[in-house]
Motif scaffolding. Sequence first.
Motif, PDB file in Angstrom:
ATOM      1  N   TRP A 228      -3.995   9.710   8.209  1.00  0.00           N
ATOM      2  CA  TRP A 228      -3.815   8.686   7.855  1.00  0.00           C
ATOM      3  C   TRP A 228      -3.987   7.304   8.804  1.00  0.00           C
ATOM      4  O   TRP A 228      -4.390   6.331   8.649  1.00  0.00           O
ATOM      5  N   THR A 229      -3.965   7.825  10.392  1.00  0.00           N
ATOM      6  CA  THR A 229      -4.051   6.760  11.257  1.00  0.00           C
ATOM      7  C   THR A 229      -5.497   6.763  11.304  1.00  0.00           C
ATOM      8  O   THR A 229      -5.976   5.468  11.269  1.00  0.00           O
ATOM      9  N   THR A 230      -6.337   7.661  10.962  1.00  0.00           N
ATOM     10  CA  THR A 230      -7.704   7.570  11.303  1.00  0.00           C
ATOM     11  C   THR A 230      -8.346   6.698  10.088  1.00  0.00           C
ATOM     12  O   THR A 230      -9.103   5.744  10.163  1.00  0.00           O
ATOM     13  N   LEU A 231      -7.819   7.012   8.776  1.00  0.00           N
ATOM     14  CA  LEU A 231      -8.448   6.288   7.783  1.00  0.00           C
ATOM     15  C   LEU A 231      -7.974   4.833   7.627  1.00  0.00           C
ATOM     16  O   LEU A 231      -8.753   3.979   7.478  1.00  0.00           O
TER      17      LEU A 231
ATOM     18  N   THR B  57     -18.710   4.488  17.226  1.00  0.00           N
ATOM     19  CA  THR B  57     -18.407   3.588  16.008  1.00  0.00           C
ATOM     20  C   THR B  57     -19.091   2.107  16.274  1.00  0.00           C
ATOM     21  O   THR B  57     -19.953   1.622  15.424  1.00  0.00           O
ATOM     22  N   LEU B  58     -19.257   1.794  17.523  1.00  0.00           N
ATOM     23  CA  LEU B  58     -19.636   0.428  17.976  1.00  0.00           C
ATOM     24  C   LEU B  58     -21.414   0.667  17.464  1.00  0.00           C
ATOM     25  O   LEU B  58     -21.925  -0.441  17.019  1.00  0.00           O
ATOM     26  N   ALA B  59     -21.875   1.507  18.166  1.00  0.00           N
ATOM     27  CA  ALA B  59     -23.213   1.895  17.980  1.00  0.00           C
ATOM     28  C   ALA B  59     -23.720   2.162  16.510  1.00  0.00           C
ATOM     29  O   ALA B  59     -24.902   1.429  15.992  1.00  0.00           O
ATOM     30  N   LEU B  70     -18.817   5.120   5.906  1.00  0.00           N
ATOM     31  CA  LEU B  70     -18.796   6.137   4.941  1.00  0.00           C
ATOM     32  C   LEU B  70     -18.767   7.581   5.971  1.00  0.00           C
ATOM     33  O   LEU B  70     -17.863   8.200   5.629  1.00  0.00           O
ATOM     34  N   GLY B  71     -19.731   7.501   6.875  1.00  0.00           N
ATOM     35  CA  GLY B  71     -19.601   8.783   7.656  1.00  0.00           C
ATOM     36  C   GLY B  71     -18.319   9.184   8.343  1.00  0.00           C
ATOM     37  O   GLY B  71     -17.730  10.093   8.451  1.00  0.00           O
ATOM     38  N   ALA B  72     -17.682   7.880   8.730  1.00  0.00           N
ATOM     39  CA  ALA B  72     -16.373   7.969   9.283  1.00  0.00           C
ATOM     40  C   ALA B  72     -15.172   9.021   8.426  1.00  0.00           C
ATOM     41  O   ALA B  72     -14.403   9.493   8.733  1.00  0.00           O
ATOM     42  N   VAL B  73     -15.308   8.110   7.356  1.00  0.00           N
ATOM     43  CA  VAL B  73     -14.173   8.606   6.066  1.00  0.00           C
ATOM     44  C   VAL B  73     -14.565   9.955   6.071  1.00  0.00           C
ATOM     45  O   VAL B  73     -13.680  10.886   5.720  1.00  0.00           O
ATOM     46  N   THR B 218     -19.361  11.741  13.401  1.00  0.00           N
ATOM     47  CA  THR B 218     -18.620  12.525  14.549  1.00  0.00           C
ATOM     48  C   THR B 218     -17.540  11.345  14.949  1.00  0.00           C
ATOM     49  O   THR B 218     -16.402  12.083  15.490  1.00  0.00           O
ATOM     50  N   ALA B 219     -17.590  10.305  14.818  1.00  0.00           N
ATOM     51  CA  ALA B 219     -16.377   9.412  15.417  1.00  0.00           C
ATOM     52  C   ALA B 219     -15.139   9.491  14.804  1.00  0.00           C
ATOM     53  O   ALA B 219     -14.008   9.919  15.087  1.00  0.00           O
ATOM     54  N   GLY B 220     -15.405   9.634  13.354  1.00  0.00           N
ATOM     55  CA  GLY B 220     -14.247  10.159  12.273  1.00  0.00           C
ATOM     56  C   GLY B 220     -13.483  11.416  12.825  1.00  0.00           C
ATOM     57  O   GLY B 220     -12.189  11.536  12.837  1.00  0.00           O
TER      58      GLY B 220
END
Lengths: 243, 262
Positions: A228-231, B57-59, B70-73, B218-220
């Motif tokens: 939840w934190t990450t999302l 994420t910044l990059a 989308l990748g982070a999710v 990878t950040a996610g």
Amino acid sequence: MTAEIKWVFLYSLLTALATGLGALPFAFLRQVSTRGLALAESLAAGLMLGASFSLIAEGSHYGLTQTLTGGAFGGLLLLAGKRLLDGHDIQFGEIRGAGARRILLILAIMTLHSFSEGIAVGVSFGGGQKLATLITLAIAVHNIPEGLAISAVLRPQGASLLACAGWSIFSSLPQPLMAVPAFLFVETFQPVLPYGLGFAAGAMVLMVFLELLPEAYEKADSENVALWTTLALVAMVLFQTYL
Amino acid sequence: MSSTPILSLLVAASVAALATTLGTIPLSFDLKAKRRALSAAYSVAAGIMIGAGYLLTLAGLESRPSACILGAVLGSTYSFWLRRVTGSKKFDDNDLESIPVEPKEVDRFLLQSSFHSAAEGAAIGAAAAVALPLGLFLAAALAVHNIGEGMVLTHRLYSPQATSSHPNAVPAPLLWPTSLPPAALVVVTKLPQIVLAMGTYFLIQVWPEFLPLALGFTAGALFFLTLTDLTPFAYGQGRREWVALLCSAAAALVVLGQSFFL
């Protein structure tokens, strides 16, 4: 000039009022379970981390070292504030104890960070009406999840919806107050901006790791808290990238 | 494709993986000192991961925001799903005294450690694809973190407490060689770090259009793993104030390197 000052004030007042909209999702929430409380804390943690990311990215345009210096001060001030409150029986309306302390801390941080956002609005008016409208709209929209973060801490403690909206708006009131002097004295205020943005980011990050996350871990599985934190963090980044 | 960055990355990822063995050296810490040291190590590691996640994420946002988000999710939900599927939730006990891992659960425990290493490896590879110094820095930071991880793995699998309550503390698991000494066993769990570091790096070199998606992914995954593996453990062993301070300071230092790395 007087007409312009009026616009700066009205625009920044609009950004402050938008913060109150963050309380709306809690209109449908009557009682909060322990799991719901952990979810709200995780949500607030993610939103605050996402907001800190944006503040640091914005501050680094003016000066990364200054931003991080401001961040160190923000973090240390939050720690000092917590230590100060720890020894006292805190009361916030009907709410007492650790919950009241958390509410006071989050309100203090959010209110302090609004000073920087007010300066950002005022400084942006120096770049013309079009830029100012864009910046104002962006800050107004990103104030909504900030109101959500505040309400996510207040509502589960039993605060009314009106109180959530009211305190959210209160936390943004420094925006119209700071926007006008920042507009009038752009050259004086601009160098202070990265310190202010960093200060807010540092205080928020400390708040996340000192209060919100450990409390959430005590109430729910770490993997649910993490998800939840990450999302919420990603949602905040999405919000601030596209709006 | 020049061989110098590949070689540098391979060496850095391997050193990071091998650093885990340092944590298996039996040192006569008392439990209190061990807890404090581990809490500090895990807090610093968490800060480094969050700082690195911010830079990735910044990059990604600068390159193609929609793909990065989308990748982070995907990265965070995939990591969540993987933990659920492998049933590794039961190893989330963050009290160092609550060892040992049940003998029949050793496979799963080591599998969880391997997934953790795999995500870290992917982060090294993606970071190196953005800028080699960032990848090397992340590998160095993970090397330090891996020492603490080696200590925890050894403590939970081989400590006197574990062996006294379970005479065969590491008995006949299905997937893992039983007679391996601690150092070798932890290195086996760290191999995915090297493989994924190189694999992610090559994937991005061959299909550069995947870079923002990979950065977001990878950040996610990094944020999720930090918040599910590192911070709860750090809170379990030490005081909140120190965890918050060390974690924030480490993240700030990584962010400070932004102008150098990106």
